[in-house]
Design a protein around this motif. Sequence first.
Motif, short mmCIF file in Angstrom:
data_model
loop_
_atom_site.label_atom_id
_atom_site.label_comp_id
_atom_site.label_asym_id
_atom_site.label_seq_id
_atom_site.Cartn_x
_atom_site.Cartn_y
_atom_site.Cartn_z
N UNK A 124 0.81 -1.23 0.00
CA UNK A 124 0.00 0.00 0.00
C UNK A 124 0.84 1.27 0.00
N UNK A 125 2.09 1.15 -0.43
CA UNK A 125 2.94 2.33 -0.56
C UNK A 125 3.17 2.62 -2.03
N UNK A 126 2.96 3.87 -2.44
CA UNK A 126 3.18 4.26 -3.83
C UNK A 126 4.68 4.25 -4.12
N UNK A 127 5.05 3.58 -5.20
CA UNK A 127 6.47 3.43 -5.54
C UNK A 127 6.80 4.13 -6.86
N UNK A 128 8.10 4.39 -7.02
CA UNK A 128 8.56 5.05 -8.23
C UNK A 128 9.25 4.06 -9.17
N UNK A 137 2.32 -3.74 -11.22
CA UNK A 137 2.00 -2.36 -10.84
C UNK A 137 2.92 -1.41 -11.59
N UNK A 138 2.37 -0.29 -11.97
CA UNK A 138 3.11 0.73 -12.70
C UNK A 138 3.73 1.72 -11.73
N UNK A 196 0.52 1.70 -6.01
CA UNK A 196 0.88 0.96 -4.80
C UNK A 196 0.77 -0.54 -5.04
N UNK A 197 1.71 -1.27 -4.46
CA UNK A 197 1.66 -2.73 -4.43
C UNK A 197 0.85 -3.09 -3.20
N UNK A 198 -0.35 -3.58 -3.39
CA UNK A 198 -1.28 -3.74 -2.28
C UNK A 198 -1.01 -5.01 -1.47
N UNK A 199 -1.51 -5.01 -0.24
CA UNK A 199 -1.39 -6.18 0.60
C UNK A 199 -2.15 -7.36 0.00
N UNK A 200 -3.29 -7.08 -0.61
CA UNK A 200 -4.06 -8.16 -1.25
C UNK A 200 -3.30 -8.77 -2.41
N UNK A 201 -2.55 -7.96 -3.16
CA UNK A 201 -1.72 -8.48 -4.24
C UNK A 201 -0.62 -9.38 -3.68
N UNK A 202 0.00 -8.92 -2.60
CA UNK A 202 1.06 -9.74 -2.00
C UNK A 202 0.51 -11.07 -1.50
N UNK A 223 15.83 3.73 -8.35
CA UNK A 223 14.60 4.08 -7.64
C UNK A 223 14.26 3.03 -6.59
N UNK A 224 14.48 1.75 -6.92
CA UNK A 224 14.21 0.68 -5.97
C UNK A 224 15.15 0.77 -4.77
N UNK A 225 16.44 1.01 -5.03
CA UNK A 225 17.39 1.14 -3.93
C UNK A 225 17.08 2.36 -3.07
N UNK A 226 16.66 3.45 -3.70
CA UNK A 226 16.27 4.64 -2.95
C UNK A 226 15.11 4.31 -2.02
N UNK A 227 14.14 3.56 -2.54
CA UNK A 227 12.99 3.13 -1.73
C UNK A 227 13.47 2.29 -0.54
N UNK A 228 14.42 1.35 -0.77
CA UNK A 228 14.90 0.49 0.31
C UNK A 228 15.61 1.30 1.38
#
Length: 324
Positions: free
Chosen positions: A23-27, A42-43, A47-53, A73-78
């Motif tokens: 449920x967090x919007x990602x880049x 997901x684009x 957000x990658x939802x809990x239900x998707x997971x 962008x993924x590493x920045x998120x981490x």
Amino acid sequence: MKSNQNGDLEQFFPVSIYSIQPNKVNDFRIYIKRGNNYVLLTNKKEAFSLSQRDRLYNLNIETVYIPYNEAESYDRYLVENLDKILYDENIPLHERSKTFYNLATDLSYEVINEKLSSDYKFKDLLNVIDQTIDFLSKPENLASVRKLISHDYYSYTHSVNVFVYSAFLLNQYNYDKKDITYIGSGAFLHDIGKSLIPHHTLNKPGALNNKEWEIMKKHPEYGIEACSNLSLSYKTKFVIRNHHEKLDGEGYPDRIKKIPHYVQIVTCCDIFDALTTNRVYANKRSPFEAFKLMKDKMHKQINLDILATFIKFMGKSPETVHSE
């Protein structure tokens, strides 16, 4: 270090579904793999939802894919969300540990190869260290991370390993979090000066000659030079410059005997990890063999109380270690 090993044939890298906060919007975009095809899940800005997971988990899918060109962008998120991942007990411990170790290794690779040309990555490094100190203080978490530790010697994995061991031992000696951040930064950067050593010397498979050894012994000084544009604490600098000093005064580069306790911790961890990884000139030893060598052959050079504490937490004690 998410290098594309297969050129244009493979343009995605795998990540665990647990490394992405629901449920967090990602880049960055997230894909799943079906056969040889990658299907968008997901684009960007979604957000990658809990239900998707949960749905993926129920389908026995625990790996998703990120495009290589969105790795930054993924590493920045981490970096920004590592604490949320590490302390989320709904995520299996081994997945939390893997997320930390992979991120730290990637960051170490980037720091070493960029030679700290700016303080951008250093700030990321401090952020990761600060978020992981409490996590690494718990034996069960450390045991989980230990299973991931590389036994092949690379400067970037060695730096992470030394930080992991040092952070735990610093906690055992009740250093405060601020100091552990400073000292942990030094542990992470202790070998940064090797990035300025000629490649043929650094990776020579046999013994170094006298000239090559004198060059190699410059790497603590080169480390300070490589970090000259950063605002480092004096404790960070002490670790970088003095991690090869020995209590008998036979170390380098300054041959000092009065070595701060926290530097002695990092030195002990540095020696242990070097001995238990495969290097170009020596095969790895078992923890038992490494500890016995350190006690029997280095007892005048290293702090035996630190060694005993290290042995105790590793649970690999070859024999009782007494101060002499």
